[in-house]
Design a protein around this motif. Sequence first.
Motif, PDB file in Angstrom:
ATOM      1  N   GLU A  30       0.840  -1.209   0.000  1.00 24.47           N
ATOM      2  CA  GLU A  30       0.000   0.000   0.000  1.00 24.47           C
ATOM      3  C   GLU A  30       0.868   1.250   0.000  1.00 24.47           C
ATOM      4  O   GLU A  30       0.554   2.250  -0.638  1.00 24.47           O
ATOM      5  N   ARG A  31       1.970   1.170   0.733  1.00 16.96           N
ATOM      6  CA  ARG A  31       2.878   2.332   0.763  1.00 16.96           C
ATOM      7  C   ARG A  31       3.604   2.525  -0.566  1.00 16.96           C
ATOM      8  O   ARG A  31       3.852   3.643  -0.993  1.00 16.96           O
ATOM      9  N   GLN A  32       3.937   1.421  -1.210  1.00 18.54           N
ATOM     10  CA  GLN A  32       4.553   1.536  -2.544  1.00 18.54           C
ATOM     11  C   GLN A  32       3.628   2.317  -3.479  1.00 18.54           C
ATOM     12  O   GLN A  32       4.058   3.220  -4.196  1.00 18.54           O
ATOM     13  N   LEU A  33       2.328   1.953  -3.431  1.00 14.03           N
ATOM     14  CA  LEU A  33       1.362   2.619  -4.309  1.00 14.03           C
ATOM     15  C   LEU A  33       1.232   4.098  -3.935  1.00 14.03           C
ATOM     16  O   LEU A  33       1.179   4.968  -4.813  1.00 14.03           O
ATOM     17  N   ALA A  34       1.221   4.365  -2.622  1.00 10.72           N
ATOM     18  CA  ALA A  34       1.097   5.761  -2.169  1.00 10.72           C
ATOM     19  C   ALA A  34       2.309   6.566  -2.659  1.00 10.72           C
ATOM     20  O   ALA A  34       2.166   7.709  -3.114  1.00 10.72           O
ATOM     21  N   GLN A  35       3.483   5.962  -2.586  1.00  9.66           N
ATOM     22  CA  GLN A  35       4.688   6.661  -3.050  1.00  9.66           C
ATOM     23  C   GLN A  35       4.632   6.949  -4.545  1.00  9.66           C
ATOM     24  O   GLN A  35       5.024   8.014  -5.008  1.00  9.66           O
ATOM     25  N   LYS A  36       4.125   5.967  -5.307  1.00 11.68           N
ATOM     26  CA  LYS A  36       4.035   6.166  -6.757  1.00 11.68           C
ATOM     27  C   LYS A  36       3.022   7.269  -7.074  1.00 11.68           C
ATOM     28  O   LYS A  36       3.246   8.099  -7.952  1.00 11.68           O
ATOM     29  N   LEU A  40       3.723  10.880  -9.026  1.00 13.66           N
ATOM     30  CA  LEU A  40       2.947  11.380 -10.168  1.00 13.66           C
ATOM     31  C   LEU A  40       2.362  12.753  -9.870  1.00 13.66           C
ATOM     32  O   LEU A  40       2.393  13.655 -10.700  1.00 13.66           O
ATOM     33  N   LYS A  41       1.866  12.895  -8.620  1.00 12.38           N
ATOM     34  CA  LYS A  41       1.238  14.153  -8.224  1.00 12.38           C
ATOM     35  C   LYS A  41       2.242  15.295  -8.352  1.00 12.38           C
ATOM     36  O   LYS A  41       1.944  16.360  -8.879  1.00 12.38           O
ATOM     37  N   THR A 393       9.103  -2.551  -7.834  1.00 12.84           N
ATOM     38  CA  THR A 393      10.132  -1.803  -8.571  1.00 12.84           C
ATOM     39  C   THR A 393       9.678  -0.344  -8.661  1.00 12.84           C
ATOM     40  O   THR A 393       8.528  -0.024  -8.384  1.00 12.84           O
ATOM     41  N   GLU A 394      10.595   0.509  -9.108  1.00 10.63           N
ATOM     42  CA  GLU A 394      10.307   1.951  -9.188  1.00 10.63           C
ATOM     43  C   GLU A 394       9.394   2.308 -10.363  1.00 10.63           C
ATOM     44  O   GLU A 394       8.920   3.428 -10.446  1.00 10.63           O
ATOM     45  N   HIS A 395       9.193   1.367 -11.285  1.00 10.66           N
ATOM     46  CA  HIS A 395       8.505   1.737 -12.528  1.00 10.66           C
ATOM     47  C   HIS A 395       7.032   2.090 -12.335  1.00 10.66           C
ATOM     48  O   HIS A 395       6.332   1.450 -11.550  1.00 10.66           O
TER      49      HIS A 395
END
Length: 407
Positions: A30-36, A40-41, A393-395
């Motif tokens: 969930e944190r990975q998604l929040a970071q991504k 983007l923001k 991954t960072e992508h």
Amino acid sequence: MKKASTRPGKELCPVSDRCGGCDLLGIDYERQLAQKNQRLKKLLSGFTMQLHPIVGMENPAHYRCKVNAAFGLDRKGKPVVGRYEKNTHRIVPAASCMLEDERANEIVQEIFSLLASFRIRVHDEDSGYGFLRHVQIRRGFATGQYMVTLVCSDPVFPSKNNFVKALRSRFPEIATVVLNVNDRHTSMVLGERNIILYGKGYIEDQLCGCTFRISPGSFYQVNPPQAQRLYETAIRLAGLTGKETVLDAYCGTGTIGIIASGRAKQVTGVESNGDAVRDAVWNARCNQIHNIRFIQMDATDYMERLSSGRLPDGAENRVEVPAGSENRPDVLILDPPRSGTTPRFIEAAARLAPDRIVYVSCDPETLARDLKLFRAKGYRVLEAQGYDLFPYTEHVETVVLMSRAKD
Ligand code: SAH
């Protein structure tokens, strides 16, 4: 006493320190998604638009349907199989990987265990001796077909029939086995020559109701369920009603254009890689699509020629098109590589003035750079949404809708 791990998440993968394939290991999904989302923001903050939350995976493990395993010798001269240590050619021995398809990992292990009884020598990069260099496994996600590509230094494989038999007796889902000859000292995994040892030499997959061919060298998204969601959004945002002329730039094997063709009048795919164009033509035929054609050409050159009225002569045009369809696109879809597109492409696109542009990006930095140029040419950015095709991954993949500002 237990040795302290040097990297968070090491308990999830014993070789994570050396492999480095999972940049985000140890960070809760969930944190990975929040970071991504945050990334983007920040990158897209200069544009007034709707940024929808990133679409993640329900189960973000073992999602890679393409697995590359490197074979070689360890310091003592014993055969090993694993992944390359990041940015090196040293093999990190590993039996499995949390990102890769589990069955594919099992097939790689089986091949490794068959080496001794078939007297197959693995390739030694230092001396240049030995036969087997890499194994690539690809899975058709929806069809369940597997393709095994044995990358070897020599085209002659004396015990090939028995080897294939032994492998398929344990894995009947292997639909094809290909020997790829790579006898050069190169960092490319695949060489140019493919010899079919079993089956058709390619497998198929289904995406958005269409069938696609995957051959050893062709590009196909490694995470098909997420790619399907991404493509569905891209086509929905394109707002097709059946009357539009669509240009699918950087079309690869034609996936997006073929899926869109049922809702468009005419589609043209432009792609510079000849193998991909060949697969795209096959994909169109196989899906009985007649309102699409593919042009093998640099996407920027094509746009410039089209916008200046000089039709692309000499370009490969392998599918017949109805006369008069070579005109300005109503909708432009572009899906460039990580480097993004070019200022010349954007300038030519603005001259062609499609009503809507859908930008599918695999790098948010180059996306933000290109969107600024599109804006300067009179396009408004309306909506964007991230898709997580590569958990751990960072992508980040992103779909963006732009429309031409009416003056
Ligand atoms: N839309 C496809 C492929 C996207 S990958 C899909 O979703 O499957 C990007 C594609 O751009 C690759 O197939 C690559 O070969 C192609 N490409 C890279 N540079 C190009 C260029 N300058 N002109 C045309 N195509 C290019």
